[in-house]
Design a protein around this motif. Structure first.
Motif, mmCIF file in Angstrom:
data_model
loop_
_atom_site.group_PDB
_atom_site.id
_atom_site.type_symbol
_atom_site.label_atom_id
_atom_site.label_comp_id
_atom_site.label_asym_id
_atom_site.label_seq_id
_atom_site.Cartn_x
_atom_site.Cartn_y
_atom_site.Cartn_z
ATOM 1 N N PRO A 14 0.829 -1.209 0.000
ATOM 2 C CA PRO A 14 0.000 0.000 0.000
ATOM 3 C C PRO A 14 0.864 1.260 0.000
ATOM 4 O O PRO A 14 1.959 1.284 0.575
ATOM 5 N N HIS A 37 -11.138 6.003 3.411
ATOM 6 C CA HIS A 37 -9.685 6.038 3.229
ATOM 7 C C HIS A 37 -9.047 7.028 4.198
ATOM 8 O O HIS A 37 -9.662 8.015 4.602
ATOM 9 N N THR A 46 -4.649 7.131 1.196
ATOM 10 C CA THR A 46 -4.102 5.779 1.274
ATOM 11 C C THR A 46 -4.738 4.884 0.204
ATOM 12 O O THR A 46 -5.947 4.953 -0.042
ATOM 13 N N ILE A 47 -3.898 4.050 -0.415
ATOM 14 C CA ILE A 47 -4.356 3.186 -1.506
ATOM 15 C C ILE A 47 -3.840 1.776 -1.256
ATOM 16 O O ILE A 47 -2.624 1.570 -1.067
ATOM 17 N N ASP A 91 -8.457 -1.439 -3.478
ATOM 18 C CA ASP A 91 -8.912 -0.240 -4.190
ATOM 19 C C ASP A 91 -8.749 -0.346 -5.694
ATOM 20 O O ASP A 91 -9.318 0.461 -6.435
ATOM 21 N N ILE A 92 -7.969 -1.318 -6.164
ATOM 22 C CA ILE A 92 -7.632 -1.359 -7.591
ATOM 23 C C ILE A 92 -7.862 -2.748 -8.179
ATOM 24 O O ILE A 92 -6.942 -3.350 -8.740
ATOM 25 N N LEU A 136 0.071 -2.215 -7.848
ATOM 26 C CA LEU A 136 0.032 -0.843 -7.348
ATOM 27 C C LEU A 136 1.028 0.053 -8.076
ATOM 28 O O LEU A 136 0.789 1.248 -8.264
ATOM 29 N N GLN A 188 0.087 3.436 -10.161
ATOM 30 C CA GLN A 188 0.836 4.681 -9.966
ATOM 31 C C GLN A 188 1.334 5.228 -11.300
ATOM 32 O O GLN A 188 1.204 6.428 -11.592
ATOM 33 N N VAL A 218 -10.049 8.548 -5.094
ATOM 34 C CA VAL A 218 -9.063 9.493 -4.569
ATOM 35 C C VAL A 218 -9.660 10.895 -4.532
ATOM 36 O O VAL A 218 -9.546 11.615 -3.526
ATOM 37 N N SER A 267 -12.288 11.206 -1.758
ATOM 38 C CA SER A 267 -11.641 11.214 -0.442
ATOM 39 C C SER A 267 -11.008 12.564 -0.160
ATOM 40 O O SER A 267 -11.098 13.094 0.960
ATOM 41 N N SER A 295 2.555 11.602 -6.058
ATOM 42 C CA SER A 295 2.443 10.143 -6.169
ATOM 43 C C SER A 295 3.637 9.382 -5.614
ATOM 44 O O SER A 295 3.571 8.161 -5.459
#
Length: 513
Positions: free
Chosen positions: A268, A310, A355-356, A360-361, A372, A376, A430, A433, A460
């Motif tokens: 994460p 989040h 936070t990711i 989430d994906i 992740l 990004q 995102v 949030s 990022s």
């Protein structure tokens, strides 16, 4: 000599005669009876409306001599036998090298970028013309990402090692001794560069080696044991161990591990924007008055909340700072913040990140441990493509209202800005949030939401989206002799925690001898 804990007004703290009188009153002495005053800890507290310094002071009587602390370290001449190969000259790599010299072990540093003096020219070109040198930029080069992004030394990682050891080495190489006493110590980009150069001088003086413009392209592995590395110049370097300290933006290292089938893990991370306010506004909010003391420094803030399921938090807050372009390759749009030692810019900026995690994906899960990272990369490329290399920007009030900004605020960004609908460009979870988070931040810091505030995208590079797993002895889970450490391995977040991780890696190597 005795230890005194005392609260002081800004004037009492900064004016020597006022400080002496305040200490004397607290101890019920005449000021003539008070000798040397040595401040050992200080923090600024403005939470309850009355701004004060909380200080811990060593108070000497007039007959006691104060002897300043000796910050020099016990380095030894390096033995040429079986050196330690250190890949990366950021905080983890540099402090690993310095620690190796305390044990008399020879460090060989392989750095893909340039010496800090030459690196400045590439960074200036990036800001002026948008030209990215993939091996020499805000993230890559001697000193790593921290060298040209503020030099903050605050860490919560106090259980990882001796934070004082890291701070003393900075002072040894030219940092202001005040970093030893500040609750949120800061060196400043302008002061950190020569400190990094002095560390290089120490390492070379005691027998260490540097190889600049030298990327790692492969590991030399025999029977599951790493014996050295192969570099981009066609050479190989062998030693008793390899410390991998390549930083959170060295994506080629992750690609190498992925291609070779060496263990990686998705980790994460956080992604968001950089928010910019007039510094005067932040001062007024934090110091509860437009008529705050001239002895107070530019104000900072730390904010965190939960929004849309989040975590949303401020990151790398830079009072009196500037926003910089932090891409490490073509077709990337990345921003970061920095301050010089005086923090004298008219603007304050901070990363505000969401936070990711893995859940989430889901559309990226087929990438496995690279999921992740791929997410990004796609966000950074989308931002670049929209603004063609400019920083996508929007007024904060317009972002919350979900509309484009017809006019942008003045910004301290070292590049060009383009108006952009960030609520559409950012991943929807995102953006939502952030919108909710900003509303909560304004409740905590009334005035945070203002027409004068701007958002720039995308923040990022908060941490690595990949972890290179290791065992308790700091060695990789598959490759003995390889010690992944620092931000690039997913075990640190900032200058001090990275430095501690490099020190711990060397301690682990020495403990095996």
């Amino acid at each position: 000599m005795q230890i005194l804990n005392i609260d002081l007004t800004p004037e009492q703290y900064h004016v020597p005669e006022e400080l002496r009188m305040a200490v004397a009153r607290k101890l019920r002495l005449r000021k003539e009876q008070v000798g040397h005053l040595q401040i050992v800890k200080r923090s600024l507290d403005s939470r309850r409306g009355q701004v004060k310094y909380s200080a811990t002071i060593q108070v000497y009587n007039t007959n006691e001599e104060y002897i300043p602390e000796d910050f020099s370290s016990p380095y030894k001449e390096a033995s040429p036998q079986e050196p330690i190969i250190i890949v990366g000259a950021g905080p983890a790599g540099l402090f690993a090298a310095l620690k190796a010299l305390e044990y008399g072990m020879k460090p060989i540093i392989l750095e893909r970028g340039k010496p800090v003096e030459e690196r400045k020219r590439d960074i200036a070109l990036l800001g002026r013309e948008g030209v990215v040198n993939p091996d020499s930029n805000w993230c890559f080069g001697e000193g790593g990402a921290g060298t040209f992004s503020d030099g903050k030394l605050y860490t919560r990682s106090t259980k990882r090692g001796n934070v004082g050891e890291v701070l003393r080495k900075f002072v040894e190489h030219g940092a202001d001794p005040s970093i030893m006493i500040d609750a949120h110590a800061h060196i400043g980009t302008d002061k950190l560069s020569p400190i990094i150069a002095k560390m290089r001088e120490t390492i070379v003086h005691y027998g260490g080696e540097y190889h600049f413009g030298c990327s790692m392209t492969d590991l030399i592995v025999k029977d599951g044991i790493v014996q050295g590395v192969v570099t981009s110049d066609g050479n190989s370097h062998k030693g008793r161990a390899v410390i991998l300290a390549t930083g959170h933006s060295a994506r080629d290292i992750y690609e190498l591990f992925h291609h070779k089938g060496w263990a990686l893990e998705a980790k994460p991370f956080a992604l968001g924007v950089r928010v910019e306010h007039p510094q005067e506004l932040i001062n007024t909010i934090q110091y509860h008055s437009k008529n705050y003391s001239s002895y107070l420094p530019p104000a900072s803030y730390t904010l965190t909340t939960q929004a849309n399921g989040h975590g949303v938090f401020s990151f790398c807050m830079c009072p009196g700072g500037v926003i910089v372009p932090a891409a490490t390759a073509e077709r990337q749009q990345v921003v970061n913040g920095m301050s010089n030692s005086q923090r004298n810019s008219a603007f304050a900026n901070s990363g505000i990140a969401v936070t990711i995690g893995w859940d989430d994906i889901p559309e990226y899960h087929h990438y496995g441990e690279m999921a992740l990272l791929r997410f990004q990369q796609d966000v950074e490329q989308k931002m670049f493509d929209f603004a063609n290399g400019s920083a996508p920007s929007q007024r904060l009030v317009d972002f919350i209202d979900g509309k484009a900004s017809s006019k942008l605020n003045k910004s301290n960004y070292l590049g060009s800005c383009s108006s952009a609908p960030l609520q559409e460009l950012l991943p929807s979870f995102v953006a939502k949030s952030l919108q909710q988070g900003f509303v909560d931040f304004d409740r905590k810091m009334h005035g945070f939401i203002t027409k004068e505030a701007s958002l720039l995208a995308v923040e990022s590079r908060t941490s690595s989206p990949i972890r290179i797993p290791r065992k308790e002895d700091y060695q990789h889970t598959q490759l003995n002799g390889l010690y992944p450490c620092g931000e690039g391995a997913g075990y640190a977040g900032g200058i001090v925690s990275s430095a501690l991780d490099g020190i711990n890696a060397v301690n682990a190597i020495y403990g095996k001898e």
